[in-house]
Design a protein around this motif. Structure first.
Motif, PDB file in Angstrom:
ATOM      1  N   PHE A 173      57.412  24.516  63.517  1.00 59.19           N
ATOM      2  CA  PHE A 173      56.535  23.566  63.940  1.00 59.19           C
ATOM      3  C   PHE A 173      56.693  22.478  62.878  1.00 59.19           C
ATOM      4  CE2 PHE A 173      52.983  25.738  66.416  1.00 59.19           C
ATOM      5  CZ  PHE A 173      53.854  26.081  67.567  1.00 59.19           C
ATOM      6  N   VAL A 174      56.877  22.764  61.635  1.00 58.29           N
ATOM      7  CA  VAL A 174      57.101  21.363  60.796  1.00 58.29           C
ATOM      8  C   VAL A 174      58.323  20.862  60.900  1.00 58.29           C
ATOM      9  CG1 VAL A 174      57.401  21.108  58.134  1.00 58.29           C
ATOM     10  CG2 VAL A 174      55.560  22.692  58.909  1.00 58.29           C
ATOM     11  N   ARG A 175      59.505  21.405  61.269  1.00 55.27           N
ATOM     12  CA  ARG A 175      60.469  20.606  61.494  1.00 55.27           C
ATOM     13  C   ARG A 175      60.507  19.665  62.741  1.00 55.27           C
ATOM     14  NH1 ARG A 175      63.036  25.698  61.079  1.00 55.27           N
ATOM     15  NH2 ARG A 175      63.819  25.586  63.148  1.00 55.27           N
ATOM     16  N   LEU A 176      59.918  20.145  63.726  1.00 54.48           N
ATOM     17  CA  LEU A 176      59.574  19.275  65.092  1.00 54.48           C
ATOM     18  C   LEU A 176      58.797  18.157  64.755  1.00 54.48           C
ATOM     19  CD1 LEU A 176      59.172  22.265  67.513  1.00 54.48           C
ATOM     20  CD2 LEU A 176      60.974  20.660  67.264  1.00 54.48           C
ATOM     21  N   VAL A 177      57.759  18.458  63.957  1.00 53.06           N
ATOM     22  CA  VAL A 177      56.627  17.302  63.786  1.00 53.06           C
ATOM     23  C   VAL A 177      57.369  16.197  62.704  1.00 53.06           C
ATOM     24  CG1 VAL A 177      54.455  17.112  62.470  1.00 53.06           C
ATOM     25  CG2 VAL A 177      54.547  18.630  64.028  1.00 53.06           C
ATOM     26  N   THR A 178      58.228  16.587  61.836  1.00 52.69           N
ATOM     27  CA  THR A 178      58.719  15.725  60.861  1.00 52.69           C
ATOM     28  C   THR A 178      60.102  14.852  61.426  1.00 52.69           C
ATOM     29  OG1 THR A 178      60.167  17.572  59.790  1.00 52.69           O
ATOM     30  CG2 THR A 178      58.056  17.030  58.917  1.00 52.69           C
ATOM     31  N   HIS A 179      60.462  15.813  62.464  1.00 52.84           N
ATOM     32  CA  HIS A 179      61.798  15.061  63.123  1.00 52.84           C
ATOM     33  C   HIS A 179      61.397  14.122  64.232  1.00 52.84           C
ATOM     34  CE1 HIS A 179      66.107  15.230  64.449  1.00 52.84           C
ATOM     35  NE2 HIS A 179      65.548  15.220  65.742  1.00 52.84           N
ATOM     36  N   LEU A 221      45.909  26.281  63.191  1.00 48.39           N
ATOM     37  CA  LEU A 221      47.376  25.829  63.084  1.00 48.39           C
ATOM     38  C   LEU A 221      47.586  24.196  62.841  1.00 48.39           C
ATOM     39  CD1 LEU A 221      48.654  27.068  66.496  1.00 48.39           C
ATOM     40  CD2 LEU A 221      48.877  28.068  64.346  1.00 48.39           C
ATOM     41  N   GLU A 222      46.405  23.540  62.811  1.00 51.34           N
ATOM     42  CA  GLU A 222      46.348  22.205  62.075  1.00 51.34           C
ATOM     43  C   GLU A 222      46.808  22.231  60.638  1.00 51.34           C
ATOM     44  OE1 GLU A 222      43.033  20.157  65.339  1.00 51.34           O
ATOM     45  OE2 GLU A 222      42.544  21.076  63.558  1.00 51.34           O
ATOM     46  N   ALA A 223      46.262  23.377  59.965  1.00 55.26           N
ATOM     47  CA  ALA A 223      46.611  23.195  58.675  1.00 55.26           C
ATOM     48  C   ALA A 223      48.050  23.462  58.217  1.00 55.26           C
ATOM     49  CB  ALA A 223      45.828  24.446  58.053  1.00 55.26           C
ATOM     50  N   TRP A 224      48.935  23.461  59.038  1.00 56.85           N
ATOM     51  CA  TRP A 224      50.364  23.661  58.895  1.00 56.85           C
ATOM     52  C   TRP A 224      50.953  22.390  58.761  1.00 56.85           C
ATOM     53  CZ3 TRP A 224      52.397  27.957  63.071  1.00 56.85           C
ATOM     54  CH2 TRP A 224      51.947  28.925  62.886  1.00 56.85           C
ATOM     55  N   HIS A 225      50.343  21.242  59.086  1.00 54.31           N
ATOM     56  CA  HIS A 225      50.886  20.017  58.871  1.00 54.31           C
ATOM     57  C   HIS A 225      49.797  19.130  59.195  1.00 54.31           C
ATOM     58  CE1 HIS A 225      53.329  16.486  59.112  1.00 54.31           C
ATOM     59  NE2 HIS A 225      54.382  17.227  58.520  1.00 54.31           N
ATOM     60  N   PRO A 226      49.687  17.969  58.286  1.00 54.25           N
ATOM     61  CA  PRO A 226      48.610  16.767  58.660  1.00 54.25           C
ATOM     62  C   PRO A 226      48.611  16.064  59.789  1.00 54.25           C
ATOM     63  CG  PRO A 226      50.091  16.107  56.842  1.00 54.25           C
ATOM     64  CD  PRO A 226      50.064  17.516  57.297  1.00 54.25           C
ATOM     65  N   ARG A 227      49.900  16.211  60.480  1.00 54.93           N
ATOM     66  CA  ARG A 227      50.048  15.365  61.869  1.00 54.93           C
ATOM     67  C   ARG A 227      49.489  16.137  63.298  1.00 54.93           C
ATOM     68  NH1 ARG A 227      55.500  13.097  62.762  1.00 54.93           N
ATOM     69  NH2 ARG A 227      54.330  11.736  64.123  1.00 54.93           N
TER      70      ARG A 227
END
Length: 273
Positions: A173-179, A221-227
Motif C-alpha cells: 500500500f505504501v509503495r502504491l500511494v507514494t508511486h 488502514l488509514e494509519a498506514w499512510h497519511p494519504r
C-alpha cells in the motif's frame, strides 16, 4: 474445432475456482456477472474436476466481481485517462468485462508461473495495445518501477491480500500511494474470525492455500499512510443479488447481516488516496 487444453498440475488447481464459479454463474438462468470469457477459460483448462461448489459459493464470487467491476467503471468514468492494476489477476478476464477505453493503461499482474498459464489461453489475450501483463510477485518492489506514475490509478486485488502477511500488505500500500499521484484501492479482506474459519475449510485445505492477513476495522488502514482514507466496505450478503441464492443461504445471509462480526467475514473494501 477441438480446444487445445492447458493442463494444470495440482499446485495450480488454486486457479480454477474463480473462473469456474464465474462460468457457472454465466450458465445460470439469471446470471449476476455475465462473464462469457470465464466459460472460454474453463473450456481451455485440463484439471481434476472433483471439487464442487454450492450455489452460494457461485453467487458470492459473482457478486464480489460485479461490485469490484462497478467501482472500476465508476473510477474510469471520472478518470478516462487512468491506470488500472489488477493484482493477483489469476485467470480472470476482468479487462474484457470492463472493456476500458483507449485512454486507459491496464496491467494484469501475477506470478511468472501463473502468467505462463494465462498466456496459453486465447480468451485472456490483451484487449488492446494499452493492456500489458506483468510476471512478478506482488511483494517484489521492482515491478512498480516500470509503470508510469503520471496518471491516477485504480488498484484491484481480489482474493490476494489475505495470502500475504500484514507487513507485505502494508509495504504494498505504501509503495502504491507514494508511486502514483492519486487513486483508489479496491480489494476483498477477511476479518480474523474468517481467517480461522477458512483455515479449517476442507476445500481450502485441499487447495493448499495459506491465509495470513485480516482486518477488523478498515479505517485502521488509514494509519498506514497519511494519504490513505477509507471510502466504503460492502459484504456480499448486503447485495440485492443475494436473492439469487436458495432459501437456506438467504436465511443465513439475513442472520449474518445482524452481526457486524459475521458481516465482515469477507467483504470488499475501498480506499482512496
Amino acid at each position: 474445432m477441438d480446444v487445445e487444453k492447458v493442463p494444470l498440475d495440482k499446485k495450480h488447481h488454486i486457479l480454477v475456482p474463480g473462473p469456474r464459479a464465474r462460468a457457472e454463474d454465466n450458465q445460470s438462468r439469471r446470471p449476476i456477472l455475465g462473464d462469457s470469457t470465464a466459460e472460454a477459460v474453463v473450456a481451455t483448462l485440463s484439471y481434476d474436476a472433483k471439487s464442487k461448489y454450492t450455489k452460494g459459493d457461485r453467487v458470492g464470487v459473482a457478486i464480489r466481481a460485479k461490485q469490484l467491476d462497478g467501482w472500476i467503471r465508476e473510477f474510469l468514468g471520472r478518470n478516462p485517462e487512468a491506470t488500472v492494476l489488477d493484482l493477483g489477476c489469476g485467470l480472470d478476464g476482468r479487462a474484457r468485462r470492463i472493456a476500458p477505453g483507449p485512454g486507459v493503461r491496464w496491467y494484469d499482474l501475477d506470478l511468472p508461473e501463473v502468467i505462463a498459464i494465462r498466456e496459453r489461453i486465447p480468451a485472456l489475450a490483451p484487449v488492446n495495445g494499452a493492456h500489458s501483463v506483468i510476471a512478478a510477485s506482488v511483494s517484489d518492489p521492482g515491478w512498480l518501477d516500470d509503470i508510469p506514475r503520471d496518471r491516477p490509478v485504480f488498484v484491484a486485488a481480489e482474493g490476494l491480500l489475505m495470502t500475504l502477511t500484514e507487513e507485505e500488505v502494508r509495504d504494498l500500500f505504501v509503495r502504491l500511494v507514494t508511486h502514483f499521484p492519486g487513486g483508489e484501492l479496491g480489494f476483498n479482506a477477511f476479518n480474523p474470525l474468517a481467517l480461522r474459519l477458512q483455515r479449517s475449510h476442507p476445500a481450502v485445505r485441499a487447495l493448499g492455500v495459506t491465509f495470513q492477513w485480516g482486518v477488523d476495522e478498515p479505517t485502521d488502514l488509514e494509519a498506514w499512510h497519511p494519504r490513505l482514507s477509507f471510502v466504503a466496505e460492502l459484504a456480499p450478503v448486503e447485495s440485492p443479488d443475494i436473492d439469487r441464492m436458495g432459501p437456506t443461504e438467504r436465511l443465513i445471509s439475513r442472520l449474518m447481516r445482524r452481526s457486524r462480526r459475521l458481516l465482515r467475514l469477507d467483504r470488499l473494501v475501498r480506499l482512496r488516496f
